[in-house]
Motif scaffolding. Sequence first.
Motif, short mmCIF file in Angstrom:
data_model
loop_
_atom_site.label_atom_id
_atom_site.label_comp_id
_atom_site.label_asym_id
_atom_site.label_seq_id
_atom_site.Cartn_x
_atom_site.Cartn_y
_atom_site.Cartn_z
N LYS A 144 -0.73 9.27 -9.44
CA LYS A 144 -0.06 7.85 -9.52
C LYS A 144 -0.90 6.96 -8.39
CE LYS A 144 3.54 9.44 -11.90
NZ LYS A 144 3.71 9.00 -13.17
N LEU A 145 -2.19 7.33 -8.37
CA LEU A 145 -2.94 6.23 -7.46
C LEU A 145 -3.16 4.88 -7.82
CD1 LEU A 145 -4.59 6.35 -4.82
CD2 LEU A 145 -6.98 6.85 -6.31
N PRO A 146 -3.15 4.49 -9.28
CA PRO A 146 -3.14 3.01 -9.61
C PRO A 146 -1.71 2.43 -9.18
CG PRO A 146 -4.03 4.39 -11.43
CD PRO A 146 -3.45 5.36 -10.27
N ALA A 147 -0.78 3.12 -9.18
CA ALA A 147 0.87 2.63 -8.85
C ALA A 147 0.48 2.14 -7.41
CB ALA A 147 1.61 3.51 -9.25
N LEU A 148 0.09 3.44 -6.57
CA LEU A 148 -0.16 3.24 -5.07
C LEU A 148 -0.96 2.07 -4.68
CD1 LEU A 148 0.01 6.89 -4.01
CD2 LEU A 148 1.77 5.32 -3.32
N LEU A 149 -1.88 1.98 -5.47
CA LEU A 149 -2.93 0.77 -4.88
C LEU A 149 -2.42 -0.56 -5.45
CD1 LEU A 149 -6.41 2.32 -6.26
CD2 LEU A 149 -5.15 2.28 -3.87
N GLY A 150 -1.55 -0.45 -6.25
CA GLY A 150 -0.71 -1.80 -6.70
C GLY A 150 0.07 -2.17 -5.48
N LEU A 151 0.56 -1.29 -4.74
CA LEU A 151 1.42 -1.62 -3.70
C LEU A 151 0.70 -2.41 -2.27
CD1 LEU A 151 3.77 1.25 -3.88
CD2 LEU A 151 4.11 -0.91 -4.82
N LEU A 152 -0.51 -2.37 -2.23
CA LEU A 152 -1.12 -2.87 -1.06
C LEU A 152 -1.35 -4.43 -1.16
CD1 LEU A 152 -4.58 -0.64 -1.47
CD2 LEU A 152 -2.73 -0.52 0.35
N PRO A 153 -0.82 -4.94 -0.12
CA PRO A 153 -1.51 -4.32 1.33
C PRO A 153 -0.41 -4.16 2.21
CG PRO A 153 -1.61 -6.62 1.52
CD PRO A 153 -1.35 -6.45 -0.10
N SER A 154 0.87 -3.74 1.64
CA SER A 154 2.06 -3.37 2.39
C SER A 154 1.87 -2.41 3.40
CB SER A 154 3.15 -3.14 1.38
OG SER A 154 3.09 -1.78 1.00
N GLY A 155 2.34 -2.41 4.58
CA GLY A 155 2.20 -1.33 5.67
C GLY A 155 2.56 -0.01 5.17
#
Length: 373
Positions: free
Chosen positions: A88-99
């Motif tokens: 699910k990497l694209p979804a995780l990258l979409g959450l950047l730059p949250s801590g």
Amino acid sequence: AEQAAALAELTGLLSPAAAPAARAGAAEAALALSGSAAGRQLLAGSTEALSALLQLAAGPCPVSARAALGCLVNLSSEPAAREPLLAKLPALLGLLPSGEACGVLANLCREREAARRVLRGLQEAGNGLAPLLQPLGQPRPPPQLGPLLCNLSQLPEGRRELLDHSRCSVQRLLPFTQYRDSVVHRRGIVGALRNCCFEHEEHDWLLGEEVDVLPFLLLPLAGPEELPEDEMEREWAPEWRDGHRGGCCLPTPMAGSSLPELPVDLQYLPPDKQREEEPEIRKMLLETILLLTATKAGRGTVRDRGTYLVLRELHRWEQHPRVLRACEKLIQVLIGDEPGPGLENLLQVTVPEELEQQLQRLDRQEEEEEEEE
């Protein structure tokens, strides 16, 4: 069976089909569950639960998103969750730059292959490390950002991104060697700088005016000691100074050698100047400088910036054996004879496997002795 039923019920409450209040409560329950090893293993084994948590983390409700992200940070340390989360990497990258997103990715990137996949995902998104470097301009960057940059820089391609001369990326890391608001972030940044210094081809640039990394590495190691103004000009006599711990001896420069001027940032430090408080970070700083002395030119530059003076005072003050050893290794390189022909670049010297194993064995033995003490 009961656990499976409870997990299925929790997953259902996390899903978009559930009411917002129910999803928020389920996210808090999942976060609490992830606080135990058994709970993490249970959640990590459920692809459906991980997907639901990711959806919730990207959702509009801040409370639910925060709880879901906190849960994912905990779960990302579990090996069973690594592959489902990387899928699910694209979804995780979409959450950047949250801590919290940085925390999830930092945990995933502990292994090199996973780090490579994350870096590739960032590059395919078109911005490379830019989304991670942008928060460095904020008053309080996410603490987990440092470990993420450190883990990505274990890869040669990650180091190349940070060392790109056209982007001034590595320069943005330098102020954080003395960042007091988060030891986690500071440790990660120092680790990233240390990793970058494995690229010996970049040492001249790193030590040159464009980056000038050395003062940022030395300043956290410097204390409030007042040095005589003429100390940089005097000639040093050969001597061995008795150490203050167990007869340890610290050599001083040979006769006839002079100690050049310290960088301006290290002169006339205030009486309340404090050294880096974490022994592990002090050790990493020393190791980073040691890497910069791998080449003949690097050794000359590090010597010429008065590094020995900082190391001498650090050695008098230091109490931790591992940091002391790192300090003494660096001093020996700076004041010792130059390596013979063919050995000028210490990072390119091939160490016989048998000798390397022997040295590793000695290091482990020293660490065990320290733990016993």
